[in-house]
Motif scaffolding. Structure first.
Motif, mmCIF file in Angstrom:
data_model
loop_
_atom_site.group_PDB
_atom_site.id
_atom_site.type_symbol
_atom_site.label_atom_id
_atom_site.label_comp_id
_atom_site.label_asym_id
_atom_site.label_seq_id
_atom_site.Cartn_x
_atom_site.Cartn_y
_atom_site.Cartn_z
ATOM 1 N N ARG A 5 15.263 -6.504 -6.044
ATOM 2 C CA ARG A 5 15.329 -6.803 -4.692
ATOM 3 C C ARG A 5 15.154 -5.346 -3.926
ATOM 4 N NH1 ARG A 5 19.860 -6.802 -0.755
ATOM 5 N NH2 ARG A 5 19.372 -7.913 0.708
ATOM 6 N N ARG A 6 15.356 -4.253 -4.582
ATOM 7 C CA ARG A 6 14.947 -3.067 -4.122
ATOM 8 C C ARG A 6 13.587 -2.775 -3.780
ATOM 9 N NH1 ARG A 6 16.491 -1.644 -9.238
ATOM 10 N NH2 ARG A 6 15.015 -0.144 -10.333
ATOM 11 N N GLU A 7 12.663 -3.284 -4.699
ATOM 12 C CA GLU A 7 11.176 -3.185 -4.522
ATOM 13 C C GLU A 7 10.563 -4.524 -3.918
ATOM 14 O OE1 GLU A 7 10.648 -3.500 -8.900
ATOM 15 O OE2 GLU A 7 10.479 -1.324 -8.967
ATOM 16 N N GLY A 8 11.444 -5.393 -3.187
ATOM 17 C CA GLY A 8 10.932 -6.290 -2.556
ATOM 18 C C GLY A 8 9.905 -5.992 -1.443
ATOM 19 N N ALA A 9 10.382 -5.112 -0.476
ATOM 20 C CA ALA A 9 9.647 -4.482 0.597
ATOM 21 C C ALA A 9 8.300 -3.783 0.152
ATOM 22 C CB ALA A 9 10.609 -3.446 1.370
ATOM 23 N N SER A 10 8.385 -2.859 -0.817
ATOM 24 C CA SER A 10 7.187 -2.473 -1.439
ATOM 25 C C SER A 10 6.112 -3.477 -2.046
ATOM 26 C CB SER A 10 7.551 -1.532 -2.392
ATOM 27 O OG SER A 10 8.561 -0.661 -2.076
ATOM 28 N N TYR A 11 6.726 -4.600 -2.463
ATOM 29 C CA TYR A 11 5.867 -5.637 -2.991
ATOM 30 C C TYR A 11 5.115 -6.333 -1.855
ATOM 31 C CZ TYR A 11 4.046 -9.679 -5.437
ATOM 32 O OH TYR A 11 3.257 -10.727 -5.684
ATOM 33 N N LEU A 12 5.828 -6.880 -0.885
ATOM 34 C CA LEU A 12 5.459 -7.231 0.071
ATOM 35 C C LEU A 12 4.434 -6.618 0.964
ATOM 36 C CD1 LEU A 12 8.716 -8.955 1.700
ATOM 37 C CD2 LEU A 12 6.589 -10.218 0.942
ATOM 38 N N ARG A 13 4.746 -5.336 1.202
ATOM 39 C CA ARG A 13 3.696 -4.448 1.831
ATOM 40 C C ARG A 13 2.576 -4.150 1.119
ATOM 41 N NH1 ARG A 13 2.159 -2.649 6.615
ATOM 42 N NH2 ARG A 13 2.778 -0.912 7.500
ATOM 43 N N GLY A 14 2.672 -4.297 -0.176
ATOM 44 C CA GLY A 14 1.366 -4.259 -1.085
ATOM 45 C C GLY A 14 0.642 -5.548 -0.970
ATOM 46 N N LEU A 15 1.117 -6.902 -0.981
ATOM 47 C CA LEU A 15 0.609 -7.992 -0.676
ATOM 48 C C LEU A 15 -0.374 -8.057 0.633
ATOM 49 C CD1 LEU A 15 3.062 -10.750 -1.755
ATOM 50 C CD2 LEU A 15 0.879 -10.223 -2.739
ATOM 51 N N LEU A 16 0.347 -7.665 1.659
ATOM 52 C CA LEU A 16 -0.339 -7.539 2.855
ATOM 53 C C LEU A 16 -1.294 -6.511 3.148
ATOM 54 C CD1 LEU A 16 2.973 -7.986 5.109
ATOM 55 C CD2 LEU A 16 0.957 -9.656 5.090
ATOM 56 N N ILE A 17 -1.181 -5.574 2.900
ATOM 57 C CA ILE A 17 -2.404 -4.426 2.724
ATOM 58 C C ILE A 17 -3.508 -4.803 1.620
ATOM 59 C CG2 ILE A 17 -2.899 -1.899 2.177
ATOM 60 C CD1 ILE A 17 0.001 -0.960 3.246
ATOM 61 N N GLY A 18 -3.127 -5.316 0.569
ATOM 62 C CA GLY A 18 -3.972 -5.669 -0.257
ATOM 63 C C GLY A 18 -4.991 -6.992 0.267
ATOM 64 N N ALA A 19 -4.164 -7.780 0.958
ATOM 65 C CA ALA A 19 -4.997 -9.026 1.531
ATOM 66 C C ALA A 19 -5.943 -8.317 2.634
ATOM 67 C CB ALA A 19 -3.943 -9.978 2.073
ATOM 68 N N GLU A 20 -5.368 -7.465 3.359
ATOM 69 C CA GLU A 20 -6.404 -6.899 4.556
ATOM 70 C C GLU A 20 -7.432 -6.006 3.833
ATOM 71 O OE1 GLU A 20 -5.762 -3.090 7.610
ATOM 72 O OE2 GLU A 20 -4.022 -4.412 7.131
ATOM 73 N N LEU A 21 -7.178 -5.574 2.670
ATOM 74 C CA LEU A 21 -8.304 -4.623 2.127
ATOM 75 C C LEU A 21 -9.106 -5.492 1.656
ATOM 76 C CD1 LEU A 21 -6.746 -1.680 0.695
ATOM 77 C CD2 LEU A 21 -7.826 -1.667 2.821
#
Length: 306
Positions: free
Chosen positions: A229-245
C-alpha cells in the motif's frame, strides 16, 4: 526619480488560483513583484478590477500592462481567443486582446490552438508566454520538443522559436483526484516517488490493456498483495506518466532525448526518470524568469508589428 521612470512594463500572470504581477524593466530585470492567492476562479469582476487598480497604483507609470493566463479565458475578464499554430511571437503579439479594466488599458495574451498530425485539436493558455520567455533567454533550444509537466502537462514542438504543435495530458489532475477520493484512494499511503513501483507502472503502461483497466489493476495488486500500500501512489503515478509518454512516443518517436522539463522539481525528476527508463532523457530547467521575459518578448514584438 525612480518613481517617475516610465521605462518599464507590467506583466500579470493571472491564473485560476493565483495572481502574480511583475514590474519589468527594459533590460528584463524584475524590479518589483506582487503575489496573491486571488485567482480568476474566486473573484467577481469588481474584485478583478480592484486588484488591477491596486497594481496600477503601486506602479503608476508603466508604458503598458500585459496579462496572460485564465484572465483571457471564458471565465476571466474577457475571452482573448486563440492563435492558430504555427505561432511566432509576432503572430501572438499581432493578436493581443486589448481591453479596459477600470481606467486602465490591458493587453491580454491570447492562447494557442493547434491540430496535431492525427487531426486532434488542442489548446493552451498561459504556457505560451512562458515558452516565449524561455526561448528568448536561450534556456531552451529554439527547435525541438519541450515538456511542461504539471496538473495538465504540455508537450510542445518548436521550430526556430515558433510553436508548431503540442499535446496536453491531464495526468497530474487525474492522479490528484484518484488519490484524494474514490476507490483508489483506499490503496495508497504516502507520496509518489521514484523506485521499483514507479518504474513498474511506467513499463506496464507501454502496452497491453488500456489505462482504465490498468488503473483498477492497481487496486487489485494491493488487495492481492502484489503491491504494498505504501507503494500504491508511486505505481499509480508511474502508470499515468507512462501512459502519457506512450502518447508522446507515438507523436514524436525521435524527439525524446535531452527534453527540457519545465515545472516543479519533484515532478520533473519523475518525468526524467521515466524518460530514462524508456530510452530517452530529460533535464530540469529553472523557469523563474520565463513569464517575465515572455512579457518582454511580446512587448518588443508588439512594437515591431505596431
Amino acid at each position: 526619480m525612480r518613481g517617475q521612470d516610465t521605462n518599464y512594463i507590467i506583466g500579470i500572470n493571472w491564473g485560476s488560483t493565483n495572481f502574480r504581477a511583475y514590474r519589468i524593466d527594459a533590460d528584463g530585470t524584475v524590479s518589483a513583484t506582487i503575489e496573491q492567492p486571488r485567482g480568476i476562479a474566486g473573484l467577481e469582476r469588481s474584485q478583478m478590477q480592484a486588484l488591477l487598480e491596486d497594481v496600477a497604483t503601486a506602479w503608476p507609470h508603466a508604458s503598458r500592462i500585459y496579462a496572460s493566463g485564465m484572465i483571457g479565458s471564458n471565465i476571466g475578464w474577457s475571452d482573448a481567443g486563440y492563435v492558430e499554430c504555427p505561432a511566432s511571437p509576432h503572430a501572438i503579439a499581432g493578436h493581443l486582446h486589448e481591453v479596459r479594466i477600470g481606467t486602465h488599458g490591458v493587453a491580454i495574451v491570447p492562447g494557442l490552438a493547434c491540430r496535431r498530425g492525427d487531426g486532434a485539436p488542442d489548446i493552451m493558455r498561459g504556457e505560451e508566454t512562458e515558452l516565449l520567455g524561455m526561448v528568448a533567454l536561450g534556456t531552451i533550444p529554439a527547435t525541438g520538443l519541450v515538456a511542461l509537466p504539471g496538473t495538465h502537462s504540455k508537450w510542445v514542438r518548436l521550430e526556430q522559436g515558433v510553436v508548431v504543435e503540442f499535446m496536453t495530458a491531464m495526468s497530474g489532475e487525474i492522479f490528484d483526484r484518484l488519490t484524494a477520493a474514490g476507490l483508489l484512494a483506499s490503496v495508497v499511503d504516502g507520496p509518489a516517488e521514484d523506485g521499483e513501483a514507479f518504474i513498474d507502472g511506467v513499463r506496464t503502461a507501454q502496452g497491453g490493456a488500456g489505462l482504465a483497466t490498468l488503473l483498477f489493476g492497481a487496486r487489485a495488486r494491493v488487495i492481492r498483495s502484489d503491491l504494498a500500500r505504501r507503494e500504491g501512489a508511486s505505481y499509480l503515478r508511474g502508470l499515468l506518466i507512462g501512459a502519457e509518454l506512450a502518447d508522446v512516443r507515438r507523436y514524436w518517436p525521435d524527439a525524446l532525448n535531452e527534453v527540457p522539463l519545465i515545472g516543479a522539481a519533484p515532478v520533473c525528476a519523475l518525468y526524467a526518470r521515466a524518460l530514462q527508463e524508456l530510452g530517452g532523457s530529460g533535464r530540469a530547467i529553472a523557469s523563474q524568469q520565463a513569464s517575465t521575459r515572455g512579457f518582454l518578448a511580446l512587448h518588443q514584438a508588439a512594437g515591431a508589428v505596431a
